[in-house]
Design a protein around this motif. Structure first.
Motif, mmCIF file in Angstrom:
data_model
loop_
_atom_site.group_PDB
_atom_site.id
_atom_site.type_symbol
_atom_site.label_atom_id
_atom_site.label_comp_id
_atom_site.label_asym_id
_atom_site.label_seq_id
_atom_site.Cartn_x
_atom_site.Cartn_y
_atom_site.Cartn_z
ATOM 1 N N UNK A 26 0.474 -1.512 0.120
ATOM 2 C CA UNK A 26 0.267 -0.228 -0.037
ATOM 3 C C UNK A 26 1.114 1.361 0.218
ATOM 4 N N UNK A 27 0.547 2.030 -1.286
ATOM 5 C CA UNK A 27 1.903 3.534 -1.157
ATOM 6 C C UNK A 27 0.430 4.685 -1.431
ATOM 7 N N UNK A 28 1.194 5.681 -0.742
ATOM 8 C CA UNK A 28 -0.008 6.952 -0.248
ATOM 9 C C UNK A 28 1.140 8.026 -1.607
ATOM 10 N N UNK A 29 1.179 9.093 -2.259
ATOM 11 C CA UNK A 29 1.512 9.376 -3.027
ATOM 12 C C UNK A 29 2.477 11.110 -1.604
ATOM 13 N N UNK A 69 -2.107 -1.833 -3.698
ATOM 14 C CA UNK A 69 -3.330 -0.270 -3.447
ATOM 15 C C UNK A 69 -1.863 1.179 -3.246
ATOM 16 N N UNK A 70 -1.924 2.021 -4.813
ATOM 17 C CA UNK A 70 -1.046 3.411 -4.351
ATOM 18 C C UNK A 70 -2.355 4.251 -4.665
ATOM 19 N N UNK A 71 -2.261 5.480 -3.507
ATOM 20 C CA UNK A 71 -3.709 5.937 -3.238
ATOM 21 C C UNK A 71 -2.609 7.383 -3.977
ATOM 22 N N UNK A 72 -3.260 8.148 -5.154
ATOM 23 C CA UNK A 72 -3.036 9.330 -5.805
ATOM 24 C C UNK A 72 -3.165 10.629 -5.076
ATOM 25 N N UNK A 73 -2.598 11.515 -5.651
ATOM 26 C CA UNK A 73 -1.907 12.992 -4.955
ATOM 27 C C UNK A 73 -4.114 13.043 -5.126
#
Length: 522
Positions: A158-161, A187-191
């Motif tokens: 899981x990544x966050x911008x 999942x990557x959370x975008x800006x």
């Protein structure tokens, strides 16, 4: 600051400009004959595995086989293979053995070739478009982008911008991401997800999961090579990826595209719909927003600096070279201070030009020499600060004693100059033509060689008008002297379609070309 997106569409191309206070900061162009390819997913077949260059070539039904570097294979290949490898149907992608395989691939990418063999079916995604005769570059690490999230099949991270800097917001988004994370996916959370509700993120993720299910279905039911997923158009991708809350307005001059984009935004973020405008004025949209003249400037080698200096951008086969010139500013007294000011201006402008022109690969910049190490460090720091605005990955080395700085910038597609122009058929991209006097010399040398073993005394000479003009100069003219000195009759034919660097001799009796038979050095 007023930040706007302006979209212009015609039958021949779609152009998207992003401006800040009227100044062009990003520009994208899409041609019907050359559609956007980055993000497309293909079911391909391994054509060759070459451990010597740590890469494989994959047939995905394009002109050139796709290039798959071992570093782009990733540790999810085994799980992706299970979609169409019957032997692996009962295998748990998260079991201990698979985890071990993934860890080994991560530790030693050079061993990745052992996972591949000729004729093997493989799912790949395009990450770099073809450039100058090279095929596309692909990865087996599939990712499916949405407006707020990016789905990573067979990945657990899981990544966050990084652009979301607020600690509380990052923690909130990470908590939501973990709660909505689909089985066997990352999942990557975008800006753009900043301050968005859990319901909106779930809706975005549902669309991505459905897309992934469709890709799996197509993969199982089709034979390679075949495209199993096409990413959105350039205009849609700009709205999806770059339409952030700081965008003041979006102007679109095409009714179809306006409808497509507003329908998309009404589904994902209806509160931003009021910022969309359908441009209907008679004046062309890029002329009205003074973008056309800025685009024309992108085709020039030279870009001016505020203090009177300029930078010159030259493209070569191996790299892009940028030269910084001081211009009239060099006449001032304090040379070091003046050089520093010009170099700082050049640093800001060259970053802007690299973004605008989408120049990638190796870039070497020849700055004006600076004696003080602190001043050199200032240039490096200024570039570092400016490159933070750039979405492409950039790496730099400090300035050398000769004032040179080496930069590498991620190349995803052809730069703007390449996409908006084609190689000149006369100079073949060199920007230089053979001097007319040299052409005349070659004609005279050819005639001297020909008269040693002549076929006929009656010849025809076909040349470009500029060469013909030189042959007719003087009294008697050069062409008359050529005939008298060599006892030949030469009829000159002027042809605008003729290459100005070349000439063609024909046998006047039967019309056969004989140029190559008597070519000097031939």
């Amino acid at each position: 600051m007023i930040k706007e997106i302006i979209i212009n569409a015609s039958t021949s191309q779609t152009r998207v400009a992003i401006t800040e206070d009227g100044k062009l900061v990003d520009f994208f162009i899409e041609h019907p004959e050359k559609q956007r390819m980055v993000g497309d997913i293909h079911l391909g077949r391994v054509a060759r595995v070459l451990p010597g260059i740590r890469a494989a070539f994959v047939d995905i039904n394009l002109k050139h086989d796709a290039f798959l570097h071992f570093s782009d294979i990733g540790d999810r290949l085994d799980e992706l293979q299970s979609m169409f490898d019957d032997d692996d149907d009962d295998e748990n992608p998260n079991d201990e053995n698979n985890q071990k395989k993934g860890d080994e691939a991560k530790e030693d990418p050079s061993q990745a070739y052992k996972k591949l063999h000729k004729g093997q079916d493989i799912l790949v995604q395009i990450i770099k478009e073809p450039v100058k005769g090279k095929g596309v570059r692909v990865t087996s690490a599939i990712s499916i982008p949405g407006r707020f999230t990016v789905l990573l099949p067979y990945d657990n991270k899981v990544g966050i911008s990084k652009k979301i800097s607020d600690y509380k917001e990052r923690r909130r988004l990470r908590k939501i991401a973990r709660s909505i994370l689909p089985s066997n996916c990352g999942l990557i959370i975008r800006t753009a997800a900043r301050e968005q509700s859990e319901e909106i993120l779930i809706a975005d993720l549902k669309y991505l999961v459905k897309t992934w299910e469709n890709i799996q279905e197509k993969t199982k039911n089709n034979e390679p090579p075949i495209a199993v997923f096409r990413d959105v158009s350039t205009s849609m991708s700009v709205i999806r990826d770059l339409f952030t809350p700081d965008i003041t307005n979006v102007y679109i001059d095409n009714k179809r595209i306006y409808k497509e984009l507003t329908e998309y935004v009404s589904l994902i973020q209806p509160d931003l719909l009021k910022r969309f405008n359908h441009y209907r004025d008679n004046e062309p949209i890029f002329e009205a927003f003074k973008i056309e003249e800025q685009i024309r400037g992108l085709m020039h080698r030279k870009a001016d600096l505020p203090s009177g200096g300029h930078i010159v951008i030259e493209h070569t086969e191996a790299m892009t070279v940028i030269d910084v010139n001081s211009g009239r500013y060099a006449a001032k007294k304090d040379q070091e201070l003046n050089s520093l000011k010009t170099d700082l201006e050049a640093a800001r402008e060259l970053v802007r030009q690299l973004r605008l022109r989408d120049i990638g690969g190796l870039i070497v910049v020849d700055f004006i020499d600076l004696e003080d190490d602190k001043n050199r460090k200032k240039i490096y720091d200024e570039l570092k600060k400016e490159f933070k605005k750039d979405r492409a990955k950039v790496a730099m080395l400090p300035m050398t004693d000769f004032g040179l700085m080496q930069i590498t910038r991620q190349r995803v597609r052809e730069n703007i100059v390449q996409s908006m122009s084609e190689v000149c058929p006369y100079c073949e991209g060199t920007g230089m033509l053979t001097k007319k006097s040299n052409i005349i010399h070659e004609v005279e040398s050819w005639v001297k060689r020909y008269k040693l073993e002549p076929i006929t005394r009656f010849l025809e000479l076909k040349v470009h008008p500029s060469v013909a003009l030189l042959l007719r100069e003087g009294f008697p003219s050069r062409i008359t002297k050529l005939q008298l000195n060599n006892s030949l009759r030469v009829k000159m034919i002027v042809d605008e379609k003729c290459d100005p660097r070349k000439f063609h001799f024909y046998n006047q009796k039967n019309g056969d070309e004989i140029t190559e038979e008597y070519k000097v050095g031939g």
